[in-house]
Design a protein around this motif. Structure first.
Motif, PDB file in Angstrom:
ATOM      1  N   LEU A 259       0.865  -1.184   0.000  1.00 31.94           N
ATOM      2  CA  LEU A 259       0.000   0.000   0.000  1.00 31.94           C
ATOM      3  C   LEU A 259       0.893   1.221   0.000  1.00 31.94           C
ATOM      4  CD1 LEU A 259      -2.877   1.189   0.211  1.00 31.94           C
ATOM      5  CD2 LEU A 259      -2.630   1.074   2.698  1.00 31.94           C
ATOM      6  N   GLY A 260       0.947   1.922  -1.128  1.00 29.14           N
ATOM      7  CA  GLY A 260       1.860   3.048  -1.277  1.00 29.14           C
ATOM      8  C   GLY A 260       1.463   4.247  -0.449  1.00 29.14           C
ATOM      9  N   GLN A 261       2.412   5.129  -0.237  1.00 32.51           N
ATOM     10  CA  GLN A 261       2.138   6.333   0.545  1.00 32.51           C
ATOM     11  C   GLN A 261       1.121   7.205  -0.187  1.00 32.51           C
ATOM     12  OE1 GLN A 261       5.493   8.965   1.383  1.00 32.51           O
ATOM     13  NE2 GLN A 261       4.779   9.143   3.491  1.00 32.51           N
ATOM     14  N   ASN A 262       0.105   7.646   0.551  1.00 32.64           N
ATOM     15  CA  ASN A 262      -1.015   8.447   0.036  1.00 32.64           C
ATOM     16  C   ASN A 262      -1.923   7.663  -0.908  1.00 32.64           C
ATOM     17  OD1 ASN A 262      -0.431  10.864   1.412  1.00 32.64           O
ATOM     18  ND2 ASN A 262       1.115  11.411  -0.135  1.00 32.64           N
ATOM     19  N   GLU A 263      -1.704   6.359  -1.023  1.00 34.11           N
ATOM     20  CA  GLU A 263      -2.575   5.550  -1.880  1.00 34.11           C
ATOM     21  C   GLU A 263      -3.862   5.196  -1.140  1.00 34.11           C
ATOM     22  OE1 GLU A 263      -2.701   1.278  -4.304  1.00 34.11           O
ATOM     23  OE2 GLU A 263      -0.911   1.851  -3.152  1.00 34.11           O
ATOM     24  N   GLU A 264      -4.962   5.289  -1.849  1.00 39.57           N
ATOM     25  CA  GLU A 264      -6.270   4.931  -1.308  1.00 39.57           C
ATOM     26  C   GLU A 264      -6.814   3.722  -2.052  1.00 39.57           C
ATOM     27  OE1 GLU A 264      -8.786   8.302  -1.641  1.00 39.57           O
ATOM     28  OE2 GLU A 264      -7.563   9.587  -0.341  1.00 39.57           O
ATOM     29  N   ARG A 265      -7.334   2.760  -1.293  1.00 36.26           N
ATOM     30  CA  ARG A 265      -7.937   1.573  -1.888  1.00 36.26           C
ATOM     31  C   ARG A 265      -9.334   1.378  -1.310  1.00 36.26           C
ATOM     32  NH1 ARG A 265      -2.950  -2.866  -1.521  1.00 36.26           N
ATOM     33  NH2 ARG A 265      -1.472  -1.724  -2.865  1.00 36.26           N
ATOM     34  N   PHE A 266     -10.186   0.712  -2.116  1.00 35.58           N
ATOM     35  CA  PHE A 266     -11.570   0.546  -1.697  1.00 35.58           C
ATOM     36  C   PHE A 266     -12.026  -0.882  -1.939  1.00 35.58           C
ATOM     37  CE2 PHE A 266     -10.888   4.910  -3.045  1.00 35.58           C
ATOM     38  CZ  PHE A 266     -11.267   5.594  -1.905  1.00 35.58           C
ATOM     39  N   VAL A 267     -12.750  -1.410  -0.968  1.00 36.63           N
ATOM     40  CA  VAL A 267     -13.361  -2.726  -1.049  1.00 36.63           C
ATOM     41  C   VAL A 267     -14.870  -2.528  -0.991  1.00 36.63           C
ATOM     42  CG1 VAL A 267     -13.575  -4.996   0.041  1.00 36.63           C
ATOM     43  CG2 VAL A 267     -11.368  -3.818   0.032  1.00 36.63           C
ATOM     44  N   PHE A 268     -15.611  -3.236  -1.835  1.00 41.77           N
ATOM     45  CA  PHE A 268     -17.053  -3.066  -1.935  1.00 41.77           C
ATOM     46  C   PHE A 268     -17.736  -4.304  -1.377  1.00 41.77           C
ATOM     47  CE2 PHE A 268     -14.948  -0.585  -5.125  1.00 41.77           C
ATOM     48  CZ  PHE A 268     -15.557   0.657  -5.030  1.00 41.77           C
ATOM     49  N   MET A 269     -18.588  -4.105  -0.383  1.00 44.52           N
ATOM     50  CA  MET A 269     -19.238  -5.198   0.321  1.00 44.52           C
ATOM     51  C   MET A 269     -20.751  -5.083   0.149  1.00 44.52           C
ATOM     52  SD  MET A 269     -16.965  -5.328   3.805  1.00 44.52           S
ATOM     53  CE  MET A 269     -15.169  -5.287   3.691  1.00 44.52           C
ATOM     54  N   HIS A 270     -21.326  -6.168  -0.349  1.00 49.78           N
ATOM     55  CA  HIS A 270     -22.767  -6.230  -0.605  1.00 49.78           C
ATOM     56  C   HIS A 270     -23.419  -6.999   0.533  1.00 49.78           C
ATOM     57  CE1 HIS A 270     -26.179  -7.373  -3.635  1.00 49.78           C
ATOM     58  NE2 HIS A 270     -26.624  -6.802  -2.539  1.00 49.78           N
ATOM     59  N   PHE A 271     -24.136  -6.288   1.393  1.00 48.13           N
ATOM     60  CA  PHE A 271     -24.823  -6.908   2.529  1.00 48.13           C
ATOM     61  C   PHE A 271     -26.294  -7.108   2.191  1.00 48.13           C
ATOM     62  CE2 PHE A 271     -21.182  -5.146   4.788  1.00 48.13           C
ATOM     63  CZ  PHE A 271     -20.888  -6.155   5.685  1.00 48.13           C
ATOM     64  N   LYS A 272     -26.792  -8.274   2.557  1.00 48.91           N
ATOM     65  CA  LYS A 272     -28.235  -8.511   2.512  1.00 48.91           C
ATOM     66  C   LYS A 272     -28.745  -8.471   3.954  1.00 48.91           C
ATOM     67  CE  LYS A 272     -28.720 -11.162  -1.746  1.00 48.91           C
ATOM     68  NZ  LYS A 272     -29.623 -10.156  -2.369  1.00 48.91           N
ATOM     69  N   THR A 273     -29.689  -7.579   4.194  1.00 47.61           N
ATOM     70  CA  THR A 273     -30.270  -7.512   5.530  1.00 47.61           C
ATOM     71  C   THR A 273     -31.301  -8.626   5.657  1.00 47.61           C
ATOM     72  OG1 THR A 273     -31.879  -5.905   4.741  1.00 47.61           O
ATOM     73  CG2 THR A 273     -29.890  -5.048   5.748  1.00 47.61           C
ATOM     74  N   THR A 274     -31.187  -9.410   6.699  1.00 47.13           N
ATOM     75  CA  THR A 274     -32.012 -10.609   6.832  1.00 47.13           C
ATOM     76  C   THR A 274     -33.450 -10.242   7.183  1.00 47.13           C
ATOM     77  OG1 THR A 274     -31.526 -10.823   9.187  1.00 47.13           O
ATOM     78  CG2 THR A 274     -30.003 -11.877   7.656  1.00 47.13           C
ATOM     79  N   PRO A 275     -34.415 -11.055   6.735  1.00 49.88           N
ATOM     80  CA  PRO A 275     -35.807 -10.813   7.142  1.00 49.88           C
ATOM     81  C   PRO A 275     -35.985 -10.931   8.653  1.00 49.88           C
ATOM     82  CG  PRO A 275     -35.698 -12.329   5.272  1.00 49.88           C
ATOM     83  CD  PRO A 275     -34.301 -12.155   5.777  1.00 49.88           C
ATOM     84  N   GLU A 276     -35.078 -11.687   9.306  1.00 50.29           N
ATOM     85  CA  GLU A 276     -35.173 -11.837  10.767  1.00 50.29           C
ATOM     86  C   GLU A 276     -34.560 -10.663  11.505  1.00 50.29           C
ATOM     87  OE1 GLU A 276     -35.318 -15.419   8.519  1.00 50.29           O
ATOM     88  OE2 GLU A 276     -33.571 -14.115   8.823  1.00 50.29           O
ATOM     89  N   MET A 277     -34.053  -9.683  10.766  1.00 54.17           N
ATOM     90  CA  MET A 277     -33.462  -8.507  11.406  1.00 54.17           C
ATOM     91  C   MET A 277     -34.410  -7.958  12.457  1.00 54.17           C
ATOM     92  SD  MET A 277     -32.324  -4.856   9.690  1.00 54.17           S
ATOM     93  CE  MET A 277     -30.623  -5.229   9.345  1.00 54.17           C
ATOM     94  N   LEU A 278     -33.834  -7.477  13.517  1.00 53.65           N
ATOM     95  CA  LEU A 278     -34.622  -6.917  14.606  1.00 53.65           C
ATOM     96  C   LEU A 278     -35.736  -6.035  14.049  1.00 53.65           C
ATOM     97  CD1 LEU A 278     -34.554  -6.754  17.778  1.00 53.65           C
ATOM     98  CD2 LEU A 278     -33.363  -4.599  17.468  1.00 53.65           C
TER      99      LEU A 278
END
Length: 667
Positions: A259-278
């Motif tokens: 990871l270089g100096q001043n370098e920015e990286r991004f990870v994309f996460m796809h969440f499914k909210t469960t029907p049992e969610m509070l």
């Protein structure tokens, strides 16, 4: 008749067709369109028409674009420069605000290389596309979602990490991790459906780091960031990764390299909210990200997201942190934290915002204190003329937070592309007057932008956890009619235990279990007595004067109340009704003949003799189950503490009536 049926069918089909035109299908995905000129790709979209909710502000879409090469945008019509075109898939996640339909589905669209030569100068991706605008807290890690979680819906999360100049490292290796599904809630709130990485991040195991991440030489402090809080945190928040991980049931991690100096990286996460969610749409769930560099001289950081569960997407919300409270630990000094979020969705800036919040009767208004605001302003008492400030004043049952002389851009304002700049909030803390009743505490807000009509938020509800209250019960029971031949009609002392919800305000259930009771009863049964003169015992003749049959019954019984509903009229009087089940675990019946004998010797002396003759015993286990019904009344501290009770019990099988007086103590 045929013509009539044909006419009805035609009308039905016409009505259905009109409805289909008026109410577009929620299953129509977002259509992505793009054009590339001079190396710049411009994106637009086509979405189903919005459907306004009666009484709500005008509906609108918010946008999250994932460009497929590790970069993104929250703009409506963004532009992007691609440095490569191999296997590029762009995605649009559009969120419908103040709309009564479902969110448009996402359908990935491939990006095709435009005709012509490549750009003459290949610039770094971030430099070509401008600042990512994600890192606003000054740390090495930051996260942002495209919406608040809605049960059964999808949510995208951008996980950004970087090697900021202050680290002093040209290249950095380490681990990033995501922690989710709070152990505070019984059900999982999220399923991580997909993760897209673009810099060769490798899936790893976080567990080895839980014990070793901070056992480094020259260990440095652990820093936290929050959605608005920055990095200045109390020592209590600087906990070990192991302790942080204990708060979540689910975790995933990835190794990163170079990871270089001043370098920015991004990870994309796809969440499914469960029907049992509070189901509590005022509750707050958390997602925590971790940045753990291999170099011990670089700080380990966390970023905590607090997300309110919503029933519909609405940028104006009221949130109560830790809305599920332990009633045992709730007293006069308990302090609750509320936050009212607002967003200017108009076409121009807002200069004055009035946030009115109703104050429940259980709160002491004099203890209210504002802890954070956005925009960050001082109090009007200490401001000079026309300075941006916040004024707080109270009315009969509410408090008003008035932002004056501010500039909050509108989402539809020309030149405004950063949605975060159109948002604000006020956060405050408040204490109870005294220990409150165990009832939900509901609070709502009304937000007025300048002189527009008020926008009403959801009602943030504070609720108490059920909790369990064990108790002891000692009673003395007696029948209305005494029958010595029936062990059920005897006076007895009972000792048992109770279990019920802690300090219920009105209705609640209660179960009871009594320790084994041992009953022993001896009684006489009538028999025919015949006088016999020829009875001989040990060569001595006797005359039978009397003969009686006695039976002795020994019973071990366990008693339980599996079903009982109680109701507290107030904190001193309670009533209840339920069923009492008795099971004879052991039953033994023994019989004995008792004789009175007389004999006369040669001198004429008469002698009387008593003789007992045992007969066969009868034994039985789990021989009988009896069910009785009861109603009772209690006086005393019926919610928590000692109480005196009177209980009437009726057995419909035997018509047995009993009264029990008892003392109970709930803890």
């Amino acid at each position: 008749m045929t013509k009539l049926l044909t006419s009805i069918l035609c009308c039905f089909c016409l009505t259905a067709a009109l409805k289909a035109q008026v109410l577009p299908s929620d299953t129509v995905p977002a259509i992505i369109r793009y054009e590339t000129a001079n190396g710049v790709t411009k994106f637009t979209s086509e979405l189903r028409p919005l459907r306004a909710i009666a009484g709500a502000p005008a509906p609108f879409y918010t946008y999250f674009w994932e460009f497929g090469d590790g970069s993104f945008s929250f703009e409506e019509n963004p532009s992007h420069i691609y440095m490569r075109y191999d296997s590029i898939m762009v995605r649009l996640f559009a969120t419908n605000n103040y709309d009564d339909g479902k969110r448009p589905p996402t359908r990935p669209k491939p990006i095709v290389r435009p005709p012509g030569p490549k750009p003459a100068v290949a610039k770094p991706m971030l430099a070509a596309n401008g600042n990512s605008s994600l890192f606003k807290m000054g740390g090495n890690i930051e996260m942002k979602t495209n919406c608040m979680p809605k049960p059964g819906d999808d949510m995208m999360l951008v996980f950004g990490y970087r090697n900021k100049a202050e680290n002093g490292q040209q290249n950095l290796n380490g681990t990033i991790a995501i922690l989710y599904n709070d152990v505070e809630f019984s059900n999982n709130n999220f399923d991580l459906a997909a993760v897209r990485t673009y810099h060769n991040e490798k899936k790893s195991d976080l567990k080895p780091l839980l014990n070793t991440a901070f056992n480094k030489k020259n260990q440095v402090p652990v820093y936290y960031a929050s959605l608005e809080g920055g990095l200045n945190l109390s020592p209590a928040e600087k906990v070990l990764l192991k302790d942080q991980a204990k708060a979540f049931r689910s975790q995933q991690s990835w190794k990163f390299e170079n990871l270089g100096q001043n370098e920015e990286r991004f990870v994309f996460m796809h969440f499914k909210t469960t029907p049992e969610m509070l189901k509590d749409t005022n509750a707050v769930v958390r997602i925590s990200g971790a940045f753990i560099p291999d170099n011990p001289l670089v700080e380990t950081e966390f970023f905590n997201l607090e997300l309110q569960i919503v029933a519909s997407h609405d940028p104006n919300k009221m949130v109560l942190r830790k809305s599920r409270m332990n009633y045992r630990l709730t007293g006069k000094n308990r302090e609750l934290t509320y936050k009212v979020r607002f967003q200017n969705t108009g076409k121009g800036p807002a200069k004055k915002i009035d946030v009115g919040v109703n104050i429940a009767e259980v709160f002491d208004a004099t203890t209210l204190r504002v802890t954070k605001t956005k925009p960050e302003v001082i109090t009007c008492d200490s401001a000079y003329a026309n300075q941006s400030c916040l004024k707080t004043f109270f009315s009969a049952d509410s408090v008003h937070f008035v932002f004056s002389n501010i500039y909050l851009p509108g989402m539809q304002q020309k030149g405004v592309n950063d949605a975060d700049s159109t948002q604000g909030f006020v956060e405050y803390k408040i204490k109870f007057k005294e220990k409150p009743p165990k009832l939900p505490i509901k609070t709502g807000a009304a937000i007025v932008f300048d002189k527009n009509e008020p926008i009403y938020t959801n009602r943030a509800a504070g609720r108490f956890k059920m909790g369990l209250s064990p108790g002891l019960i000692v009673g003395y029971g007696f029948p209305f009619e005494t029958d010595n031949n029936n062990y059920l009609n005897h006076k007895n002392v009972v000792l048992g235990a109770t279990l019920s919800p802690y300090a219920s305000h009105r209705y609640y259930w209660q179960v009871e279990l009594y320790f084994n009771s041992f009953n022993e009863t001896t009684y006489q049964e009538p028999i025919e007595v015949g006088v016999r003169k020829d009875t001989t015992i040990n060569n001595t003749g006797y005359i039978i004067m009397d003969k009686q049959l006695y039976k002795t019954t020994k019973v071990a019984t366990i008693n339980a109340v599996p079903l009982q509903m109680r109701y507290n009229l107030n904190k001193y009087v309670g009533v209840g009704a339920g069923a009492l089940v008795a099971l004879d675990m052991y039953n033994r019946t023994s019989s004995e003949l008792r004789y009175k004998l007389r004999t006369q010797n040669a001198s004429g002396t008469v002698t009387d003799v008593d003789l007992n003759r045992p007969m066969e015993d009868l034994k039985d286990s789990f021989s009988e189950v009896r069910a009785s019904f009861f109603a009772d009344v209690q006086f005393g501290l019926v919610r928590v503490g000692p109480a005196l009770g009177f209980r009437y019990i009726y057995d419909p099988k035997t018509n047995n009536n009993r009264m029990t007086t008892y003392v109970s103590w709930k803890f």
